[in-house]
Structures are given as C-alpha cells and as structure tokens.
Design an enzyme around this catalytic site. Sequence first.
Site, PDB file in Angstrom:
ATOM      1  N   CYS A  55      38.621  34.882  45.614  1.00  0.00           N
ATOM      2  CA  CYS A  55      39.301  36.056  45.056  1.00  0.00           C
ATOM      3  C   CYS A  55      40.233  36.719  46.073  1.00  0.00           C
ATOM      4  CB  CYS A  55      38.285  37.108  44.607  1.00  0.00           C
ATOM      5  SG  CYS A  55      36.693  36.491  44.073  1.00  0.00           S
ATOM      6  N   ASP A  87      31.269  39.651  43.545  1.00  0.00           N
ATOM      7  CA  ASP A  87      30.149  39.660  42.611  1.00  0.00           C
ATOM      8  C   ASP A  87      29.596  38.274  42.305  1.00  0.00           C
ATOM      9  OD1 ASP A  87      30.704  42.297  42.640  1.00  0.00           O
ATOM     10  OD2 ASP A  87      31.016  42.531  40.494  1.00  0.00           O
ATOM     11  N   CYS A 128      38.852  40.898  44.114  1.00  0.00           N
ATOM     12  CA  CYS A 128      37.570  40.869  43.418  1.00  0.00           C
ATOM     13  C   CYS A 128      37.241  42.231  42.817  1.00  0.00           C
ATOM     14  CB  CYS A 128      36.449  40.407  44.359  1.00  0.00           C
ATOM     15  SG  CYS A 128      34.958  39.959  43.444  1.00  0.00           S
ATOM     16  N   ASP A 129      36.377  42.177  41.824  1.00  0.00           N
ATOM     17  CA  ASP A 129      36.086  43.253  40.875  1.00  0.00           C
ATOM     18  C   ASP A 129      36.207  44.688  41.384  1.00  0.00           C
ATOM     19  OD1 ASP A 129      35.478  41.018  39.453  1.00  0.00           O
ATOM     20  OD2 ASP A 129      33.433  41.570  38.946  1.00  0.00           O
ATOM     21  N   LYS A 130      35.324  45.095  42.287  1.00  0.00           N
ATOM     22  CA  LYS A 130      35.251  46.516  42.659  1.00  0.00           C
ATOM     23  C   LYS A 130      36.390  46.930  43.574  1.00  0.00           C
ATOM     24  CE  LYS A 130      31.682  46.265  40.217  1.00  0.00           C
ATOM     25  NZ  LYS A 130      31.822  44.810  40.017  1.00  0.00           N
ATOM     26  N   CYS A 200      38.188  35.428  39.313  1.00  0.00           N
ATOM     27  CA  CYS A 200      37.691  34.765  38.098  1.00  0.00           C
ATOM     28  C   CYS A 200      38.719  34.851  36.968  1.00  0.00           C
ATOM     29  CB  CYS A 200      36.384  35.402  37.651  1.00  0.00           C
ATOM     30  SG  CYS A 200      35.032  35.189  38.823  1.00  0.00           S
ATOM     31  N   GLU A 450      24.786  44.265  38.350  1.00  0.00           N
ATOM     32  CA  GLU A 450      25.186  43.471  37.184  1.00  0.00           C
ATOM     33  C   GLU A 450      24.115  42.428  36.900  1.00  0.00           C
ATOM     34  OE1 GLU A 450      29.025  41.780  37.821  1.00  0.00           O
ATOM     35  OE2 GLU A 450      30.059  43.691  37.595  1.00  0.00           O
ATOM     36  N   SER A 476      28.196  42.045  33.938  1.00  0.00           N
ATOM     37  CA  SER A 476      29.456  41.482  34.392  1.00  0.00           C
ATOM     38  C   SER A 476      30.460  41.478  33.254  1.00  0.00           C
ATOM     39  CB  SER A 476      29.211  40.055  34.888  1.00  0.00           C
ATOM     40  OG  SER A 476      30.425  39.370  35.056  1.00  0.00           O
TER      41      SER A 476
END
Length: 573
Positions: A55, A87, A128-130, A200, A450, A476
């Site tokens: 990521c 994650d 990445c996510d956060k 992702c 998650e 997630s």
Amino acid sequence: MTSRFDKSRLPSRHVSVGPERSPHRSYYYAMGIAEEDIAKPFVALASAGNDSAPCNTTLDFQADAAREGVIAGGGMPRRFNTITVTDGIAMGHQGMKSSLVSREVIADSVELSVRGHCYDALVAFAGCDKSLPGMMMAMLRLNVPSIFVYGGSILPGRFHDRDVTVVDVFEAVGQYAAGNCPLSELTALEKVACPGHGACGGQFTANTMACVGEAIGLSLPNSNMVPAPYKSREQIAIAAGAQVMELLAMNLRPRDICTREAFINAARVVAATGGSTNGALHLPAMANEAGIDFDLHDVADAFKSTPYIADLKPGGRYVAKDMHEAGGVYMLMKTMLAGGFLDGNCMTVTGKTLGENIDQVTWNPDQKVIYDVKTPLSPTGGVVGLRGTLAPEGAIVKVAGMQRLRFTGPARVFDCEEECFQAVENREIKEGEVLIIRYEGPKGGPGMREMLSTTAALYGLGMGEKVALITDGRFSGATRGFCIGHVGPEAAEGGPIALVENGDIITIDAEAGTIDLEVAQEVLSERLARWEPRVNDYQSGALWRYSRTVGPAYKGAVTHPGASAERHVYADI
C-alpha cells in the site's frame, strides 16, 4: 513567482525571516538550500511511505515527484514521513488493536511536524486505510492550504482466469477450514492475489476514503482511482505540488472546502459506491477537526436516500482499476449531480466548485462499472445506519450485494474476536445464530479492531448470510455478509451489548434501520446491576493512553475536542 506570496503573513516567517532567525536559517544552509529559496513559502510533503506493505511502497517516490510542482509554483518543498499500520497484516491478531490508534498518531505526527517547522502548506500522500483519514484530519486541524493524494490501488491478481484480491485469500482460509479448499490451492492463491504496489483493490476502506478525498474536494479531480503502478501517478503528484501553491496564493484552506454540505456529498459517495462502513467512523472524525457536528446518524441520513450505483467488490464485480477506466469518481459524481444527489456549489482544491469540475466530464454510457442513478443497482445506499435497544447510540451495516436484509435469531456471545474465530474454525457456529463479539470497542479493545479474519472465514464456510455478526468493534471495508459494527454504547461502558446472554433474541432490520435486543427492560436493569467493568491487558503505553481519551464510535472515536474548542488555528500563527 515569490512576489505572489507575502512571507510576513505566513507561518514560515517564524523560522526564516529577520536577524533573530539566523540560527534557524543556518540549518537550511547546511542542507544546501540557497538564500532565495529560504525566502520562499515552505511546503510540507507528508508521506506515509514505508516498506511495511505494498500500500505504501510508492508513496515516497510520489511525494518526491511533487517537489517539482512546488518549485515550479514558487515554493520550497520539505518532505517528512509518518507511520502506518497496514490492516491486511495487522488483521486477525492483537496487532489490529493498533490500527485505528494509528489514525490519531498519523494526524498528530503531521500536526506536530508542521507546527514545529512552521510549514505554510501541505501535500499529503497516503496508501493504507487509516492513513487516508489521518492525513485529511491533519489538514483540517492545521487549516493550511492542502491537497490530499492517494498513492493508488493495487492491480487485481489473477487466479483460475478470474480477478482476485486479498479478500479471496481471507475467504479461502474459511474454505480450507471447511475442507473445501486444498492447502495447495490456498498457497497458490496467496502468491498471486497481490501482484505489486498499491492498496487493496476493491471498494474497501482505502478506496472508500480515496473517493471521499475527491468528493469532499481535498483531492484533484479523477486522481485517486489511478492504480499505483501507473506512470501517470507521477504527473498527479507534480500537479498536486503545483496546485497547492495556487491554493496558498488564494489562501484557500481545507475548512473553506470541507463544509457540512461537502461532508454530506462525501457520505453520499460512500453509499453510492457500496463503500466501507469505516466511512461512518472517519467522516465524523474529520468533521470534528473542522468544528462541524456530523456524527454517524448524519452519515446514515445521507445513506438512506442515496442509490447504490457502483458495481465494486466486495459486493460487486469490479475493482478500482476498472472504476478508473470507466471514468473515475467524477464519472460517478456526474450522474449523482444530475440526479440531485450532490451539492455542486461546494468548493474544491481546483479553486472551482464541484459542479464546475463535473461540467468538464462527459458521461460514458458504454462503461459497465458505474450505473446511471435512474437505473441503480438498488434504490438506497450500500451502507445502512441502525439504531435500537441493542445500540441506542447507533450501529452500521454494509448491505451492498446482500440478498437478506432482515434477521432474527438467538445470541451466541463471545468476549473477544479470538474466541469467535476459534468457534468458526472449529465449525461450531450454527445457522440462524446472531454472533456477538464484544469488548472490542474503542475503549474496551482498546482500539476497535476490524473483524475481517472472522467474517471472511464465515463466508468461506458458506455461512456469510446464514448468521449475523454484531460487534462494538469494526469491520473491514472488505467484509461482506450480515455484519454489524460500531455498536454503541460499547460493552466496556456497560452498553446493552455488555448485557446480552446466550439465547437472547436479537432482531435486525436493515430496511427499517433497527437493531433490537428482545429482552425486557427490568431484566436488563437487573443484569446491569450485576455487571462489572472489565480490565484489559493494555495498562501502559499508547493503547492505554488511547483508551483513556477516546470518545464514542458514533462521533468518530476521536481523542480530542476538535475545532469547537480551539483558541487559535495553526495557519494563523
């Protein structure tokens, strides 16, 4: 070009202007910076780049490319890095407790670096996510002219002549446990599911928040769905560097852009794309930084009236690369604006309104990913807010791609994710049960984990919509099935979810937006009188500090009062 900027009014004057700043300037000379460049505005390039996961592996390159645009616009670029917790690697074990906490650490670290070095503007790069909401929270907190750049998604893997993502690997673990997937197949899949750089690929949390970046006006139009490996990402970074200098010249700031109407636009885009339930956690957290009262229920209100129109994984067929080729986020917003689902008057980092940007887009009727709002996949959004006796403060469920929207069944209670995952692996879960995973909320976890490992394993077992799963933790963006998260008040605070016992009947209606525990109030009062708070294992360090300061999930699980309590704004020092 420096004549466009009055350095005496910019934060960087505190480290670069006047005889008293000679010691400060000596550090810049030590790095080979010329006197005329020290006289320019200082622009922070904040990168979440690292070698922790694909990521983030291209972010430093993109941040460095942005230097060219900043220099061309008359600024002096200064890159620094912050952390990420990825994650996909943190999932399914104690490491996931660090994930949501990292959002706050990212925002805090960017704030501290910008404050400490008195930067005048900010371009932030995340994968990445956060790290995406963390960067945008920092922008709103600092309120210097800013642009958000997503590093881009990974390309889909190929397995048995079909596109696959990391979710297929998580679900294959469940299939393996059920005896339906040989170990050799699982091993072969894991080696091809993630073929290179990027976050992702499905409409999971990273791509959901990347869409938010464009919808809320903090990212350049149609920049965020471009996959990470594409050469055009370099040009996007350069353009962001150049454009942030234009924003500085105009003094156009994030809070001028991210109004309440812009947050509603962003929530609608989350719903229209069948995005991650985490959007309902991150949008309130971002709004807190801007002093806007916008909680889970406001997000859910926007969801209720928004059609689901993007056929994206995990509920649909396509990934971010396909959405990019179909025309990107602005193609989606083209039909949404035409249908009256967006406010086109909101300002963006282009210096133009959202509507003016959308006017530059021509609808493509031949693409297959984004449906016209007149013929949606479903008439209401892919994410639904819930409220009821089990969740007085609210909860959330992702319904994109689901056939079953109502569920009633007996509770099966677990006091942590590991207990439930073990029961799933041992095939002890029965059809029709409502699985409860509690003490995983922001305070109780701590960190609001998650549950993708558990939900994916359920799906792999063929139980994805044959059971319901409810938690005060999170899911997630890759989760599918009847999975409800963010239940509040959380168990650690004695919320109703702490009082559920095995066999209690729970009723969920995602169409009506309700979630109820069918137990008499006097019985719950008796249970509450006997209930004792639990002590978690994290009694020192970052997780302890987080658990002492974090607020409820419906308000974004934030750790400070936000702009409503401000005595000054950094940008005006």
